[in-house]
Write a protein that holds these residues in place. Structure first.
Motif, mmCIF file in Angstrom:
data_model
loop_
_atom_site.group_PDB
_atom_site.id
_atom_site.type_symbol
_atom_site.label_atom_id
_atom_site.label_comp_id
_atom_site.label_asym_id
_atom_site.label_seq_id
_atom_site.Cartn_x
_atom_site.Cartn_y
_atom_site.Cartn_z
ATOM 1 N N UNK A 5 75.648 66.630 91.588
ATOM 2 C CA UNK A 5 76.733 65.712 91.213
ATOM 3 C C UNK A 5 76.942 65.638 89.711
ATOM 4 N N UNK A 6 75.914 65.948 88.944
ATOM 5 C CA UNK A 6 76.028 65.888 87.489
ATOM 6 C C UNK A 6 77.124 66.829 86.985
ATOM 7 N N UNK A 7 77.243 67.995 87.616
ATOM 8 C CA UNK A 7 78.245 68.967 87.178
ATOM 9 C C UNK A 7 79.662 68.459 87.424
ATOM 10 N N UNK A 8 79.863 67.799 88.553
ATOM 11 C CA UNK A 8 81.192 67.234 88.821
ATOM 12 C C UNK A 8 81.551 66.187 87.757
ATOM 13 N N UNK A 9 80.583 65.336 87.444
ATOM 14 C CA UNK A 9 80.834 64.313 86.432
ATOM 15 C C UNK A 9 81.133 64.949 85.072
ATOM 16 N N UNK A 10 80.416 66.020 84.735
ATOM 17 C CA UNK A 10 80.655 66.707 83.464
ATOM 18 C C UNK A 10 82.060 67.269 83.379
ATOM 19 N N UNK A 20 75.059 64.474 77.009
ATOM 20 C CA UNK A 20 74.113 63.438 77.405
ATOM 21 C C UNK A 20 73.881 63.412 78.913
ATOM 22 N N UNK A 21 74.759 64.084 79.680
ATOM 23 C CA UNK A 21 74.538 64.182 81.123
ATOM 24 C C UNK A 21 73.234 64.904 81.447
ATOM 25 N N UNK A 22 72.723 65.672 80.481
ATOM 26 C CA UNK A 22 71.451 66.366 80.689
ATOM 27 C C UNK A 22 70.296 65.381 80.881
#
Length: 518
Positions: free
Chosen positions: A330-335, A498-500
């Motif tokens: 899901x992190x990639x979608x948010x990015x 910062x999503x990392x």
């Protein structure tokens, strides 16, 4: 869908209630001018209509977890709807600005209990194979509400009056109250509410209220040259620090800040602040720019936001389905969503006085797609590590931060526009001189225009300089709003790396937060 009629009614009920809260957070933005005229209020007075609602709502969101445990989920949810609806009636019948402000605060108290409780109801009602579609539908209310608020408010203002901005809530509030008592059940796992911490509540009100007043009134009061702002700063500092200390030291906090010890939840809460900041700030400055600079009507301004809302609506089920397949994190979608939001801001940073309604179409669609990509994945990773019993408190804190991000974003952008416009006016005015060939030619053209209408040379020259000043002011405001869009966009762009911070164990949302689509 796997869930039947009763659960569809639950989805409709909580989404309707959420829409009431999110729409009212922005619907008054395009009605303020009419309110000022009808109630005889200044801009400083009428701004409390927005500030009072936002501050009261934020405080109540923080208390939602405790009140849910104390009163019961259904009772608290229904009471919030009833209070919100009754306050809407009194807002619509207000005869002076301070009466309106008072009932907007009451309305915010009711509205603050709707959003978080609605999300908790969905999460605790549905099994994991169905909770995704339920959250997707609920997400429409949270994301689309602030966007369609100005659209609806503009239409009502131009065709009825500002009073109907509040009266429109009444039938939906009655319907939501009835459906709540008919179809919403108490969870099997009961929460235990401790004794109410009145000291913490007082510190919270002082902290959030003081900070909100500083952000809203700082520019008007010349910031720290004003003893009033200094006093509010002291009150806000003592209130916020005292509240944090109190919540970390008592056994039964009204807002469990200890949840922030979990890294993924803490990072997700931070990004909820960013989400609120960007969504509310952009929804605020687009209507203001279109009405004050481009001369659009309230209805025209409101309809500009509709394409983006529709784009968000279409993206919600798509994202839910993609997350169900669990192909990528899901992190990639948010990015991707954050990058699209930056693209929206960057595109509008090239705005000019020649911009028409068509100019806004694609940027707002891009923003709508980006918001659709952000909301559900962000909810997934934020709540994934929480236990079911922690969801009400976790949702309360997360939604409070998003609400504060929105109110702070609006206030900060208002202050930025005020200060930045002065700078641009000063820079442009330095070039207005008879020694500058371009400005001298423009002044001669304006003077000739007024001379042709019969004005004496002295009067024609004075009017020419006044018209030149107006032109400078408009151009300075265009440059200011362009800068404001860049600031918001840059904020989102910087936050992408910062999503990392979310990286850790694989995000596999448990039953209460998995975003699944049937």
């Amino acid at each position: 869908m796997r869930f039947g009629f009763d659960k569809w009614i639950v989805v409709i009920t909580v989404t309707t209630a959420a829409l009431l809260q999110t729409i009212d957070s922005s619907i008054v933005n395009v009605t303020l001018n009419q309110m000022m005229g009808n109630l005889g209020a200044s801009l400083g007075d009428i701004s409390w209509v927005v500030t009072g609602y936002a501050a009261a709502s934020a405080v109540m969101i923080t208390m939602s977890g405790w009140l849910t445990a104390k009163l019961g989920r259904r009772n608290y949810f229904a009471a919030s709807i009833v209070l919100f609806t009754i306050a809407s009636i009194f807002c619509g019948t207000a005869t002076n600005v301070w009466e309106l402000v008072f009932f907007r605060v009451v309305q915010g108290i009711g509205g603050g209990g709707l959003l978080t409780t609605a999300q908790s109801i969905l999460i605790q009602t549905f099994p994991k194979e169905d909770v995704g579609i339920a959250n997707a539908i609920f997400g429409l209310g949270v994301i689309i509400g602030p966007s369609i608020g100005p659209t609806l408010g503009g239409y009502i203002t131009d065709n009825l009056s500002w009073n109907w901005v509040f009266f429109i809530n009444i039938p939906f509030g009655i319907l939501a109250t009835f459906l709540t008592y008919m179809y919403i059940k108490e969870p099997a796992e009961k929460m235990v509410a401790g004794k109410m911490d009145w000291l913490a509540l007082f510190l919270l009100i002082a902290g959030i209220g003081g900070l909100q007043i500083i952000l809203e009134k700082g520019q008007e009061k010349d910031w720290f040259d004003s003893s009033f702002i200094i006093g509010m700063s002291i009150a806000a500092g003592i209130g916020l620090i005292g509240f944090i200390w109190r919540q970390l030291t008592v056994k039964a906090p009204i807002l469990d800040l200890r949840l922030l010890r979990r890294r993924r939840y803490a990072v997700g809460t931070l990004f909820n602040f960013i989400l609120g900041f960007g969504l509310f700030a952009s929804v605020f400055i687009v209507p203001v720019f279109c009405q004050t600079i481009l001369g659009f009507t309230a209805s025209q301004t409101g309809w500009l936001l509709m394409p983006g809302s529709l784009a968000t609506a279409m993206m919600m089920p798509v994202v839910g389905g993609l997350l169900r397949k669990n192909v990528i994190s899901p992190i990639w979608y948010a990015g991707i969503g954050f990058l699209l939001f930056f693209g929206f801001c960057y595109d509008l940073s090239a705005i000019s006085l020649d911009a028409g309604p068509d100019y806004f179409f694609w940027p707002l669609v891009i923003r709508g797609i980006g918001m659709g990509l952000i909301f559900i994945p962000l909810t997934t990773v934020t709540l994934a590590d929480l236990e079911s019993i922690e969801i009400p408190q976790g949702s309360a804190l997360s939604n409070t931060i998003r609400q504060l991000g929105g109110t702070f974003g609006t206030a900060i952008m208002t202050t930025y526009i005020s200060t930045r416009s002065v700078l641009h006016v000063s820079r442009l005015s330095d070039n207005i001189s008879m020694y500058n060939p371009l400005s001298a030619e423009r002044i001669r053209q304006y003077t000739s225009l007024f001379l042709s209408k019969g004005d004496a040379l002295v009067n024609a020259t004075a009017k020419a300089y006044a018209m030149m000043k107006g032109t400078v002011m408009r151009q300075a405001l265009v440059m200011t709003y362009a800068d404001a869009f860049l600031v918001i966009g840059g904020f989102f762009l910087v936050c992408v790396p910062l999503l990392l911070l979310f990286i850790g164990k694989k995000v596999e949302a448990p039953q209460h937060v998995e975003m699944a689509m049937e």
